[in-house]
Design a protein around this motif. Structure first.
Motif, PDB file in Angstrom:
ATOM      1  N   ILE A 111      -4.652   3.695  14.770  1.00 33.39           N
ATOM      2  CA  ILE A 111      -3.954   4.336  13.652  1.00 33.39           C
ATOM      3  C   ILE A 111      -4.578   3.901  12.327  1.00 33.39           C
ATOM      4  O   ILE A 111      -4.671   4.689  11.386  1.00 33.39           O
ATOM      5  CB  ILE A 111      -2.446   4.015  13.699  1.00 33.39           C
ATOM      6  CG1 ILE A 111      -1.819   4.627  14.941  1.00 33.39           C
ATOM      7  CG2 ILE A 111      -1.748   4.498  12.455  1.00 33.39           C
ATOM      8  CD1 ILE A 111      -1.887   6.126  15.012  1.00 33.39           C
ATOM      9  N   ALA A 115      -5.878   6.299   9.703  1.00 34.26           N
ATOM     10  CA  ALA A 115      -5.314   6.273   8.351  1.00 34.26           C
ATOM     11  C   ALA A 115      -6.418   6.343   7.300  1.00 34.26           C
ATOM     12  O   ALA A 115      -6.290   7.055   6.297  1.00 34.26           O
ATOM     13  CB  ALA A 115      -4.471   5.021   8.160  1.00 34.26           C
ATOM     14  N   THR A 118      -7.690   9.693   7.249  1.00 35.93           N
ATOM     15  CA  THR A 118      -6.705  10.556   6.587  1.00 35.93           C
ATOM     16  C   THR A 118      -6.831  10.470   5.081  1.00 35.93           C
ATOM     17  O   THR A 118      -6.874  11.486   4.388  1.00 35.93           O
ATOM     18  CB  THR A 118      -5.286  10.148   7.003  1.00 35.93           C
ATOM     19  OG1 THR A 118      -5.127  10.352   8.396  1.00 35.93           O
ATOM     20  CG2 THR A 118      -4.242  10.944   6.251  1.00 35.93           C
ATOM     21  N   ALA A 119      -6.883   9.224   4.570  1.00 35.67           N
ATOM     22  CA  ALA A 119      -6.950   9.062   3.121  1.00 35.67           C
ATOM     23  C   ALA A 119      -8.174   9.762   2.556  1.00 35.67           C
ATOM     24  O   ALA A 119      -8.098  10.484   1.559  1.00 35.67           O
ATOM     25  CB  ALA A 119      -6.966   7.579   2.766  1.00 35.67           C
ATOM     26  N   THR A 122      -7.933  13.767   3.245  1.00 34.19           N
ATOM     27  CA  THR A 122      -6.903  14.469   2.483  1.00 34.19           C
ATOM     28  C   THR A 122      -7.366  14.709   1.060  1.00 34.19           C
ATOM     29  O   THR A 122      -7.100  15.759   0.470  1.00 34.19           O
ATOM     30  CB  THR A 122      -5.590  13.672   2.491  1.00 34.19           C
ATOM     31  OG1 THR A 122      -5.237  13.370   3.837  1.00 34.19           O
ATOM     32  CG2 THR A 122      -4.464  14.453   1.847  1.00 34.19           C
ATOM     33  N   HIS A 123      -8.065  13.733   0.508  1.00 34.14           N
ATOM     34  CA  HIS A 123      -8.567  13.921  -0.858  1.00 34.14           C
ATOM     35  C   HIS A 123      -9.755  14.866  -0.889  1.00 34.14           C
ATOM     36  O   HIS A 123      -9.867  15.714  -1.780  1.00 34.14           O
ATOM     37  CB  HIS A 123      -8.921  12.568  -1.473  1.00 34.14           C
ATOM     38  CG  HIS A 123      -7.721  11.788  -1.872  1.00 34.14           C
ATOM     39  ND1 HIS A 123      -7.015  11.003  -0.977  1.00 34.14           N
ATOM     40  CD2 HIS A 123      -7.045  11.690  -3.041  1.00 34.14           C
ATOM     41  CE1 HIS A 123      -5.981  10.456  -1.586  1.00 34.14           C
ATOM     42  NE2 HIS A 123      -5.971  10.849  -2.846  1.00 34.14           N
TER      43      HIS A 123
ATOM     44  N   THR C 348      -1.243  12.033   1.590  1.00 27.63           N
ATOM     45  CA  THR C 348      -1.834  10.897   2.313  1.00 27.63           C
ATOM     46  C   THR C 348      -0.762   9.901   2.717  1.00 27.63           C
ATOM     47  O   THR C 348      -0.716   9.434   3.860  1.00 27.63           O
ATOM     48  CB  THR C 348      -2.886  10.194   1.441  1.00 27.63           C
ATOM     49  OG1 THR C 348      -3.877  11.131   1.078  1.00 27.63           O
ATOM     50  CG2 THR C 348      -3.525   9.036   2.195  1.00 27.63           C
ATOM     51  N   GLY C 351       1.335  11.316   5.487  1.00 28.77           N
ATOM     52  CA  GLY C 351       0.542  11.454   6.705  1.00 28.77           C
ATOM     53  C   GLY C 351       0.405  10.121   7.414  1.00 28.77           C
ATOM     54  O   GLY C 351       0.595  10.012   8.629  1.00 28.77           O
ATOM     55  N   ILE C 352       0.107   9.090   6.626  1.00 30.34           N
ATOM     56  CA  ILE C 352      -0.087   7.772   7.234  1.00 30.34           C
ATOM     57  C   ILE C 352       1.230   7.251   7.815  1.00 30.34           C
ATOM     58  O   ILE C 352       1.271   6.713   8.932  1.00 30.34           O
ATOM     59  CB  ILE C 352      -0.694   6.798   6.215  1.00 30.34           C
ATOM     60  CG1 ILE C 352      -2.106   7.258   5.868  1.00 30.34           C
ATOM     61  CG2 ILE C 352      -0.713   5.383   6.758  1.00 30.34           C
ATOM     62  CD1 ILE C 352      -2.829   6.373   4.889  1.00 30.34           C
ATOM     63  N   SER C 404      -0.445  15.106  11.928  1.00 34.78           N
ATOM     64  CA  SER C 404      -0.073  14.164  10.882  1.00 34.78           C
ATOM     65  C   SER C 404      -1.207  13.997   9.874  1.00 34.78           C
ATOM     66  O   SER C 404      -1.014  13.412   8.814  1.00 34.78           O
ATOM     67  CB  SER C 404       0.302  12.809  11.494  1.00 34.78           C
ATOM     68  OG  SER C 404      -0.850  12.182  12.029  1.00 34.78           O
TER      69      SER C 404
END
Lengths: 319, 196, 655
Positions: A111, A115, A118-119, A122-123, C348, C351-352, C404
């Motif tokens: 995760i 994560a 994701t960070a 997403t940006h 973000t 999502g996390i 997610s």
């Protein structure tokens, strides 16, 4: 003797039946998917390309947990089934700090990796971010109506209903609003979706890799004709795009504020239409329609537009 | 009544008390949601009045004092009841009741004034959330007053049993809770609203 | 006329053939039921033993019966939806108009969540929780009755559109502006609001009730870390109910104010914000799904331990996971609308937080699997449901983690991929859990087992059906298919997948038939299936009671020293101990006020929907007066004398 023979043949039958059922299921899926287009996994635009990679990475990471779960589930269930007297039976076994550390720890690490991904993603894939390209972008203003899509090319004074012609390999900068209940603008082959809302202007950018036809839809219900709101995005060469603009400027349909108001009335099955835009600042008027108290139908010809462009932007709104 | 029965009754009362505290907690979440709605919609005045335009702070201050004093008197009523002074208990509860009615009357008159000026809940999102938040509190006060009436009547007709004392202490808890909520309303809605 | 009947007109009773058919069937069934009860002269029995009963075992059974009936209704809705998507208006054959289709999926979702899943969860809580804790009853028995009848009222209201008026077309969450007056002035959204509002108040009260029960009514010696893990999951679930449902109450109230008195909370002009609604409804909505799934987790924990003949693996870890999930479920709501444009930073964060919830959930999966490790696993029907749960729920978890990631979610949101994901969780998780609970605990309350063979066939039909029904939806999501569509372009070639999905739902229907057959057959052959009080060799206290349990459940409240208290009792050979003497037991008397409040609430709901203001006021007054009377009663208990208990216990011992 006869009983165990019956047992064996029952077991064989079970294996055969389950295999047949499994094969049938797989066969059904293959039959139903052959030759069909999967734009999310087979995208044609730079944004959707990156989203596809992201999806595959996520699945890959997830598989790290899912596969062991399945293996353990079936292996342990099979080995410790009540018929298997060879397996050790330890009814007081209540836990293992080592194992707990493993299955709190490994998912935590996975995760953590996800994560970070994701960070970053997403940006990077923020719909409000513009696409970097040496080619000048084409601006399109999108209005979700009941039950069709209106596309306005503000720099070219052309408007279309239910289809969007774009030049390939050119960034398309979309501003999206609605004059209808909440909708969601989605062309899966090119990019993910963004909501279309009254009184607001959301943003999206995409760029097609190549010429082609890509289907779009509205992913949020807005009443009876929601399912009618599919539209076509036609990506053409840059020269073909200029030709199309030129041809469209001769369209007999005029889009003034009055014709717009008629268009905005609920209707189904509108088909594709092309307009020459005669109304001034139509998009901003449509957005502002919902910002004024009370009055709704009169266009505003004063300089409220500047205020609109800054104030109605959705970026960073912390909700 | 035998010992185990007494113990069971005590446990029941204790459970009811805990249950009521927990209910108050859920009521807190309810009001928190209304406060959140108010905070989000406060700028949505749609060309109509904002808080500074419509709030009459001196008036609201009197309302607040009325409610605060009523919290004090309900406490006195509970004390009197606990010590067995039936007449005093009823008296203090009646005073609380009257103060509560006064509060409601003042609130309703404030509302009527606003509506008469054309600043009712239909005017804007801000006014909708103002009216709803304050009226929800007022509705809770009304329920409290009904409860108070029932307690007063029971006190007059029957002498206290511990169930009545239990109900009275829960009522006073409720009343204090509503007072606390009012402090928040006063601060966040009226005071802060008047400053902007 | 207008004042007398509000906005109700004769025209409102006219419906298209399918709805009319359903309405007539429903009313017909009701009339048949009433006729049967009258014919067999069972009104008094019904009134005394069920309607006014405060016995949680009775209330639990009523919840389950209502929920099963609603499951059939929701399933019928699903069949119609699937049929429409298979046929897709081909050759002009329109099974459902667009508007009708939209009403059906709105009803399907609302009914399944509020009147099937919630009802089944509360049913299991009522039947099992007090006994598992070594208690005779819940903390607030009268409130329990009120909760059930409010649930019942909501259930009636959501079925009324089949007969009069229409239902909402705005989905199970009714987003504005679509659900506002401007786009939906009719009765549809109002029915939706008030059905949920009334049932929701019942749920909130139940949440408080069971929370206090768990905290305050455990048997002596049962510390929190000794109580069954199902009780922990119920603690988490009820904590979520208490914090989340007030948000729903407010949100529904604000929407109804917009619709009734022209406020501007969620309107498109005058400062209203539809986005506010979406935040609020999901701030409730996300905890809601954990409210449903946590009890399923608890059920499976009990099932795995019992049928592995072993202690649950990692009890402390499981408790921590439940607590983590409970807290985290309040921090993820925005993942339901990443596409609404909140910006990269906000997306973000949420999502996390969403992916983090996967960690404690995964921990639970591993702990369940390792409960089987070094056990002796019996693959009974409940255990099969467990295996099916792990398979389907893990896939659902994977797809959840996929969504997610906000940028990826932009391609999944509101597509059939999403629909497949949440059905994986709710059907594979909650429904399979309740099915396991049903087959597991059935013999405790009836004294006979459910037929195993039919149970297994039901399971396999359901599992195959589920894979066939929802597997294609993942693929359709990748193909760009949106949810809630009543027709699609045939040239896309999607029909094949919908046909496969249609076959799937038929298999699920077969599963349902097997389950119904299982119950019917087992009742018919109950003598052959008869069992004692502990047919599965189980571990927790609810099995220490007689079968069926006496009204007072425990003649004496047991004292507990370990986890798996009943297992310990069996090891210590204490199960047949009789106490030296019995004490009087006080139980709640029957009360009619719960039923009356529920019925008045039903009338209130109908009155609001149809704008019949005088009726609204009358019903509200009835609710208030009845509640005041009910809450000021002092003689609420009846005494069961010790001698009677002694006789009863002796009788059961010698049976």
């Amino acid at each position: 003797m006869r009983n165990s023979k019956k047992r064996v043949s029952w077991r064989v039958a079970q294996v055969v039946i389950s295999s047949l059922v499994g094969l049938a299921i797989v066969g059904a899926f293959v039959w139903a998917t052959q030759g069909r287009d999967m734009p999310v996994l087979n995208p044609k635009g730079i944004i959707a390309d990156q989203q596809q990679v992201l999806i595959l990475i996520t699945v890959g990471l997830g598989v790290f947990v899912v596969v062991p779960v399945f293996i353990l589930l079936f292996a342990i269930a099979f080995r410790y089934r009540v018929g298997n007297t060879k397996a050790k039976y330890d009814p007081e076994l209540e836990g293992s700090k080592v194992l707990e550390a493993v299955w709190w720890g490994i998912p935590l690490i996975i995760i953590l990796i996800l994560a970070i991904i994701t960070a970053i993603s997403t940006h990077a894939l923020d719909p409000y971010k513009k696409i970097e390209s040496s080619t000048a972008p084409v601006k399109v203003q999108v209005v979700a109506l009941q039950w069709k899509w209106l596309f306005i090319y503000p720099d070219q004074d052309i408007a279309t209903v239910n289809y969007l012609t774009i030049p390939d390999n050119t960034p398309i900068e979309l501003s999206i609003t609605a004059d209808a209940p909440m909708n969601s603008f989605w062309v899966p082959a090119l990019a993910g979706q963004v909501y279309a809302m009254t009184g607001m202007s959301t943003k999206l950018s995409f760029m097609a890799d190549a010429p082609g036809e890509y289907r779009g839809a509205s992913a949020n219900i807005s009443g009876e004709g929601s399912a009618d709101m599919s539209f076509m995005v036609r990506s053409v060469s840059k020269t073909d795009f200029s030709h199309w603009l030129y041809k469209s400027s001769y369209s007999p349909n005029m889009l003034s504020w009055d014709t717009y108001e008629k268009l905005a009335q609920p209707s189904r099955g509108d088909g594709e239409k092309t307009y020459v835009v005669t109304g001034k600042d139509l998009y901003n008027q449509i957005v502002m329609k919902y910002m004024d108290s009370g009055s709704s139908s009169q266009p505003h010809t004063n300089t409220q537009t500047d205020h609109t462009m800054n104030g109605m932007d959705m970026s960073g709104m912390g909700m | 009544m035998d010992i185990s029965r007494q113990k069971a009754e005590q446990e029941t009362l204790q459970r009811k008390s805990i249950g009521f505290w927990i209910y108050l907690m859920t009521d807190c979440v309810l009001f928190a949601t209304l406060f959140a709605v108010f905070a989000v919609l406060r700028p949505g005045t749609a060309g109509g009045p904002s808080g500074a335009d419509i709030f009459d702070l001196p008036f609201v201050l009197v309302e607040t004092m009325v409610l605060l004093v009523s919290s004090f008197t309900v406490g006195l009523g509970l004390l009197a009841a606990r010590y067995g002074y039936k007449r005093q208990a009823i008296a203090w509860l009646v005073v609380t009741f009257l103060l509560g009615i006064t509060f409601l009357v003042m609130e309703i008159s404030e509302f009527r004034h606003l509506i008469a000026e054309g600043d009712g809940w239909q005017r804007s999102a801000f006014l909708s959330s103002y009216f709803t938040l304050v009226a929800t509190h007022g509705l809770h006060i009304a329920v409290g007053l009904l409860w108070m009436l029932v307690v007063i009547i029971r006190l007059i007709r029957f002498n206290f049993k511990h169930t009545d004392l239990g109900r009275l202490s829960l009522l006073s808890l409720f009343w204090h809770f509503l007072d606390v909520i009012w402090i928040f309303i006063f601060s966040i809605v009226y005071l802060m609203g008047s400053l902007s | 006329m207008q004042t007398l009947f509000g906005r109700l007109t004769p025209q409102d009773f006219v419906h298209d053939p399918i709805m009319a058919g359903a309405g007539i069937a429903m009313v017909g069934a009701l009339i048949l039921a009433i006729a049967a009860v009258t014919f067999f002269k069972k009104w008094k029995w019904l009134w005394q033993n069920w309607i006014t009963s405060l016995d949680p075992k009775k209330i639990g059974i009523m919840y389950i019966i209502v929920s099963i009936i609603m499951l059939l209704r929701g399933f019928g809705d699903a069949l119609l939806l699937r049929a429409q998507q298979v046929v897709n208006d081909a050759n002009g054959v329109e099974i459902l108009s667009s508007d009708h289709f939209q009403q059906i999926f709105s009803a399907h979702g609302s009914i399944m969540i509020f009147f099937v899943a919630m009802g089944l969860v509360f049913g299991v809580f009522n039947l099992i929780l007090p006994q598992q804790l070594g208690s005779r009853d819940v903390a607030f028995p009268f409130l329990n009755s009120v909760s059930f009848w409010l649930f019942f009222a909501g259930m009636i209201i959501i079925n009324m559109p089949l007969v009069v008026g229409e239902f909402s077309n705005a989905g199970w969450l009714a987003y504005p502006p679509l659900s506002g007056l401007q786009y939906n002035p009719g009765t549809g959204v109002d029915y939706w609001i008030w059905s949920l509002q009334i049932a929701g108040i019942g749920s909130l009260l139940s949440g408080i009730n069971f929370f206090v029960t768990i905290l305050k009514m455990r048997a002596p010696g049962m510390g929190l870390m000794k109580m069954p893990i199902f009780a922990w999951s119920a603690l988490g679930s009820t904590a979520l109910i208490m914090f989340a449902f007030p948000i729903l109450t407010v949100t529904l109230a604000l929407l109804s104010l917009d619709r009734l008195i022209d406020t501007n909370f969620f309107t498109t002009t005058l400062g209203g914000s539809a986005m506010l609604y979406i935040n609020l409804i999901w701030a409730w909505g996300h905890p809601e799904v954990y409210i449903l799934v946590l009890p399923a987790f608890g059920i499976f924990s009990e099932v795995v331990a019992t049928f592995s003949g072993k202690k649950l693996f990692g009890y402390t870890s499981m408790v921590l996971a439940i607590i983590a999930i409970t807290i985290l479920s309040f921090t993820v709501w925005l993942h339901h609308f990443f596409t609404m444009g909140a910006g990269a930073d906000v997306n973000t964060f949420f999502g996390i937080m969403t992916m983090i919830i996967a960690i404690p959930t995964g921990v639970k999966v591993f702990n369940w699997i390792f409960t089987m490790y070094r056990g002796r696993v019996r693959f009974t029907t409940p255990m099969l449901w467990f295996m099916g749960f792990i398979v389907t729920f893990t896939i659902g978890g994977l797809t959840g983690v996929m969504m997610s990631v906000p940028a990826a979610d932009f391609q999944f949101h509101n597509s059939l991929f999403l629909v497949a994901h949440f059905h994986n969780m709710i059907v594979g998780g909650v429904l399979f859990g309740v099915f396991a609970a049903f087959t597991y605990w059935f013999p405790k309350f009836t004294g006979f087992m459910l037929n195993e063979r039919l149970g297994k066939m039901a399971f396999w039909s359901w599992l195959v059906g589920f894979i066939l029904a929802f597997g294609p939806l993942y693929i359709l999501g990748f193909m760009g298919a949106i949810r809630r569509m009543d027709h699609y372009d045939p040239s896309l070639g999607w029909q094949g997948l919908f046909i496969v999905a249609g076959v799937g739902i038929l298999f699920m229907g077969l599963g349902v038939l097997f389950q119904l057959a299982q119950v019917a057959y087992s009742i018919w052959k109950r003598k052959e299936h008869a069992v004692g009080p502990d047919p599965w060799n189980a571990r927790t206290l609810e099995w220490a009671t007689a079968t069926p349990p006496a009204e007072y459940v425990f003649a004496t409240i047991p004292t507990v020293t370990t986890r798996d208290a009943f297992w310990q009792m069996k090891k210590d050979h204490k199960t047949n101990d009789r106490p030296e003497h019995y004490e009087d037991i006080w139980l709640p008397k029957n009360r009619s006020e719960g039923f009356i409040v529920g019925m008045a609430a039903l009338v209130f709901g109908a009155a609001v929907v149809w704008h019949i203001w005088w009726l609204l006021i009358v019903s509200l007054l009835i609710v208030i007066v009845v509640l005041v009377v009910a809450l000021t009663r002092d003689d609420t208990e009846k005494r069961i004398p010790a001698e009677e208990i002694a006789r009863e216990e002796l009788r059961r011992a010698t049976v």
